[in-house]
Design an enzyme around this catalytic site. Structure first.
Site, PDB file in Angstrom:
ATOM      1  N   TYR A  47       7.018  -9.851   6.518  1.00 30.73           N
ATOM      2  CA  TYR A  47       7.112  -8.421   7.008  1.00 30.73           C
ATOM      3  C   TYR A  47       7.639  -8.404   8.423  1.00 30.73           C
ATOM      4  CZ  TYR A  47       3.669  -7.729   3.035  1.00 30.73           C
ATOM      5  OH  TYR A  47       3.329  -8.029   1.494  1.00 30.73           O
ATOM      6  N   ASP A  98       1.010  -1.108  -0.027  1.00 30.66           N
ATOM      7  CA  ASP A  98      -0.066  -0.095  -0.025  1.00 30.66           C
ATOM      8  C   ASP A  98       0.830   1.172   0.042  1.00 30.66           C
ATOM      9  OD1 ASP A  98      -2.281  -1.228  -0.100  1.00 30.66           O
ATOM     10  OD2 ASP A  98      -2.596  -1.375   2.255  1.00 30.66           O
TER      11      ASP A  98
END
Length: 251
Positions: free
Chosen positions: A113, A52
């Site tokens: 992540y 994003d």
């Protein structure tokens, strides 16, 4: 057509995200424009993770098909040169020839992540837009213990964005560790795939545990509610980094 696997690093701050969009400049745009200047081709890149706006990457993986059989080092250096000239915050770390069956997205076995929380009273300066600033002291051990409740296969409806387009909210979480590293609290998470905003939802909810507003049982109840309204706050994008993607080898 020769297929190439690229490992890419980028600062997500100035971009609307990975994916090409009409409303702003995306990381995908930046790299595709650099390729156009290098080889004169209009290309479409495919990435392992569609990060994003504001999300960073230290090891995004991309594949691209070229008409000419260029040397991998030539591709890396030429594309990087055009990225530098365009003042992009993107770097091609590595390029290698791969098989026609390799797909950066669908061949991935695991994605990794990192979420960084800067946990001190003083605001961020050097790491501004590189970590989430939380002033109140966090109990990283309590966060880590609570995070164990999320491991394994679950319906993660509570922790996915309402606009998430995944067909199913069920995912298998392989790793979710929280540790303190000086003034930072770091959350590392691994799974084959994730729901939209899932990692940031974990970070925001575990922060509630860290400051003492939630217990591990509260986190468990939020998971079992299968209701987006039960989630803690969604942590901001700039603390999130895509740090690795695993593939079976050979591809």
């Amino acid at each position: 057509m020769p297929r190439y696997k690229l490992t890419v690093e980028y600062d997500g701050t100035p971009y609307v995200g990975w994916q090409r969009q009409e409303n702003g400049h995306a990381v995908q745009n930046a790299i595709e424009l650099a390729f156009k200047k290098f080889c004169g081709e209009d290309l479409t890149l495919s990435a392992a993770g569609r990060t994003d706006a504001g999300v960073h990457a230290t090891a995004q993986v991309v594949h691209v098909d070229l008409t000419k059989d260029w040397g991998a080092g030539k591709v890396r250096d030429a594309v990087n040169a055009h990225l530098v000239m365009a003042d992009e915050r993107v770097s091609i770390l590595n390029v290698e020839r791969t098989t026609d069956t390799f797909d950066a997205r669908f061949s991935a076995r695991a994605r990794h992540y990192l979420y960084r929380i800067h946990n001190r009273r003083a605001p961020l300066a050097v790491d501004y837009q590189r970590a989430w600033w939380v002033q109140k002291r966090l109990d990283a051990e309590a966060m880590h213990e609570a995070a164990k409740r999320l491991l394994g296969e679950h319906d993660f409806t509570t922790f996915r964005a309402t606009q998430c387009q995944a067909k199913s909210p069920v995912k298998t979480l392989d790793r979710l560790d929280v540790i303190r590293n000086g003034d930072y609290v770091e959350m590392r998470v691994s799974a084959r795939s994730f729901l939209h905003n899932q990692v940031r939802s974990f970070a925001g909810s575990l922060m509630e545990v860290g400051v003492g507003r939630w217990t591990a049982d509260d986190l468990q109840a939020a998971l079992e509610a299968k209701d987006r309204k039960a989630c803690g706050q969604v942590a901001p994008p700039y603390g999130l980094y895509l740090i690795g993607v695993d593939y079976a080898f050979p591809y």
